[in-house]
Design a protein around this motif. Structure first.
Motif, PDB file in Angstrom:
ATOM      1  N   VAL A 169       0.845  -1.195   0.000  1.00  0.00           N
ATOM      2  CA  VAL A 169       0.000   0.000   0.000  1.00  0.00           C
ATOM      3  C   VAL A 169       0.882   1.249   0.000  1.00  0.00           C
ATOM      4  N   VAL A 170       0.638   2.130  -0.959  1.00  0.00           N
ATOM      5  CA  VAL A 170       1.329   3.424  -1.020  1.00  0.00           C
ATOM      6  C   VAL A 170       0.278   4.518  -0.845  1.00  0.00           C
ATOM      7  N   VAL A 171       0.494   5.401   0.114  1.00  0.00           N
ATOM      8  CA  VAL A 171      -0.427   6.506   0.370  1.00  0.00           C
ATOM      9  C   VAL A 171       0.194   7.794  -0.141  1.00  0.00           C
ATOM     10  N   GLY A 172      -0.520   8.479  -1.024  1.00  0.00           N
ATOM     11  CA  GLY A 172      -0.037   9.749  -1.578  1.00  0.00           C
ATOM     12  C   GLY A 172      -0.009   9.707  -3.087  1.00  0.00           C
ATOM     13  N   ILE A 208      -3.316   5.015  -2.976  1.00  0.00           N
ATOM     14  CA  ILE A 208      -4.490   5.740  -2.520  1.00  0.00           C
ATOM     15  C   ILE A 208      -4.149   7.190  -2.200  1.00  0.00           C
ATOM     16  N   ASP A 209      -5.139   8.053  -2.346  1.00  0.00           N
ATOM     17  CA  ASP A 209      -4.956   9.473  -2.033  1.00  0.00           C
ATOM     18  C   ASP A 209      -6.312  10.077  -1.702  1.00  0.00           C
ATOM     19  N   ILE A 210      -6.320  10.964  -0.740  1.00  0.00           N
ATOM     20  CA  ILE A 210      -7.557  11.613  -0.319  1.00  0.00           C
ATOM     21  C   ILE A 210      -8.059  12.599  -1.372  1.00  0.00           C
ATOM     22  N   ALA A 211      -7.162  13.050  -2.267  1.00  0.00           N
ATOM     23  CA  ALA A 211      -7.545  13.999  -3.319  1.00  0.00           C
ATOM     24  C   ALA A 211      -8.397  13.303  -4.382  1.00  0.00           C
ATOM     25  N   PRO A 212      -9.200  14.066  -5.121  1.00  0.00           N
ATOM     26  CA  PRO A 212     -10.049  13.459  -6.146  1.00  0.00           C
ATOM     27  C   PRO A 212      -9.312  13.104  -7.434  1.00  0.00           C
ATOM     28  N   LEU A 239      -9.044   6.914  -5.121  1.00  0.00           N
ATOM     29  CA  LEU A 239      -9.002   8.343  -4.832  1.00  0.00           C
ATOM     30  C   LEU A 239     -10.131   8.718  -3.879  1.00  0.00           C
ATOM     31  N   GLY A 240      -9.913   9.797  -3.128  1.00  0.00           N
ATOM     32  CA  GLY A 240     -10.882  10.177  -2.102  1.00  0.00           C
ATOM     33  C   GLY A 240     -10.828   9.251  -0.899  1.00  0.00           C
TER      34      GLY A 240
END
Length: 457
Positions: A169-172, A208-212, A239-240
């Protein structure tokens, strides 16, 4: 002029900004005009944009660590350590050396270029179980860790353990995270062919990233192209979404999914070095607020630049715009601030910093890349040529350029190797073990330390 009366210029940080500043000062100042001192834990300049290629084994660690001691003309004194506080009133920088000795370094001019640290949030288990991608040690460690997961999965008789070791898992979804996921996925995809007992379908990469959107700075078309390339390789992009909690053997996403994994790589942005908070000066989103000339208003002889400074971006024509924390700006700011330090030293006028962004490059490994030089959108081999050409030209020495080019050619001809180097010790190391964020003093502690030392003297 004797040594005692020469002005003392102290540069904090050996990143792009700090090293460019020091080199410019050495070229333009005569030896008897000022003493130059550099504070850095390591006597090398790290070319950060290529860290994902070190993690994937395309480049060797030393190829992107450019020694500061190669030049025979190099006369700057290096203090091996990190600045942990600055007393602006007394003009003293407090330094913790690599042997944990606390020393005071007085200055007449100080250039603050301490860079940034990984931005983290109050997520349960994050700093205990996540890896970062900010230092050379982290990149080398992650490579060992990823290969060891393949080795352990291959040896395991437990299908549950095997599945968890083969999920990553890579976040960002910025440049660092996207390139890290892309390069490491290529590594595992090539390596699994040497593990006949492992089912390649079990290897799963999550980005994954919190941005759209993924890398929104690239624009809609190039961002979509990058996503398509990664999805075609089998990388699952969400995303999100972010991390709700992290454990030693699983990660919980904010959408409720629980992913069994032993590898969580956190690249969700950066924040200014904690050193900036020790000054007690005005900040903008944690970065030191400076004038367009990169000096600190109201404090004679104090300059700041790079990731830790909120330098106005005059090229955009927007009073609120700040220069992004990129190598492109840091390199130019380093040279520019050196000129302003010299102008201040000699009683001349300082100039404001202005630079129009030249574009963006994203190397996804192999022949995959997306680039936007001077606003021109490129994909595939042309984009790869631009991306690697830019990085190669930005390397500071011919030795570094030769090493990187040789590594690229060797990798293209001979392919990857999958040898663990031994950097990974039996005791696991995570994000909190590589960035010493608890080493800094508060403004009150800095003043008390400097005053206490002065009384002892």
């Amino acid at each position: 002029m004797n040594t005692v009366t020469r002005p003392r210029i102290l540069v904090v940080g050996a990143g792009f900004a700090g090293v460019e500043c020091v080199r410019r000062l050495e070229r333009k100042l005569s030896p008897d005009e000022a003493d130059v001192t550099l504070v850095t834990p390591f006597a090398y300049q790290l070319y950060l944009p290529l860290l994902p290629q070190v993690a994937s084994g395309v480049l060797t660690p030393q190829s992107i660590a450019v020694s500061l001691r190669r030049s025979k003309k190099y006369r700057t004194r290096i203090i091996p350590g990190g600045a942990i506080g600055v007393d602006l009133k007394s003009k003293v920088c407090v330094i913790r050396t690599i042997t944990d000795q606390i020393v005071n370094e007085p200055y007449d001019y100080i250039v603050l270029a301490p860079g940034s640290i990984t931005r983290t949030f109050d997520i349960p288990g994050l700093t205990d179980h996540a890896f970062g991608m900010k230092t050379l040690a982290e990149a080398a460690y992650i490579r060992d860790h990823v290969i060891s997961q393949l080795d352990l999965a291959d040896a395991s008789q437990d299908p549950v353990e095997r599945a968890s070791r083969l999920q990553f898992v890579v976040v960002g979804g910025g440049y660092a995270g996207t390139e890290t996921a892309a390069c490491l996925q290529r590594l595992t995809h090539a390596a699994v062919k040497r593990y006949p007992r492992l089912d390649p379908g079990l290897i799963k990469w999550h980005l994954i990233d919190i941005a759209p959107k993924l890398m929104p700075e690239l624009g809609e078309k190039l961002g979509s192209s990058a996503q398509e390339i990664l999805r075609r390789r089998g990388i699952e992009i969400s995303l999100g979404v972010s991390i709700a909690k992290a454990g030693p053997e699983e990660v919980t996403f904010t959408d409720g999914r629980v992913i069994p994994t032993r590898t969580l790589i956190w690249t969700a942005g950066v924040v200014a070095s904690p050193l900036i908070a020790t000054l007690g000066a005005e900040t903008v989103k944690g970065r030191l607020a400076v004038a367009p000339e990169m000096n600190l208003p109201g404090n004679d002889g104090v300059f700041a630049l790079g990731d830790s400074a909120a330098v106005p971006d005059l090229a955009k024509g927007d009073d609120s715009a700040m220069c992004p924390p990129t190598a492109q700006h840091a390199l130019r700011q380093g040279r520019h601030v050196a000129d302003n330090v010299i102008a201040s030293l000699r009683g001349g006028p300082m100039r404001p910093y202005v630079h129009k962004d030249l574009g963006l490059v994203v190397d996804l490994g192999g022949t995959d890349a997306v680039s936007k030089p001077l606003g021109i959108e490129l994909r595939g081999l042309p984009a790869q040529a631009v991306a690697r050409g830019y990085h190669w030209s930005a390397l500071r020495t011919n030795v570094a350029k030769t090493r990187v080019m040789t590594n690229w050619l060797l990798n293209a001809v001979a392919g990857d190797d999958f040898v663990r180097t031994g950097f990974q010790a039996r005791k696991a190391a995570r994000l909190k073990d590589f960035e010493y964020t608890d080493a800094y003093l508060t403004p009150e502690q800095v003043r008390a330390h400097v005053e206490g030392t002065a009384r002892q003297e």
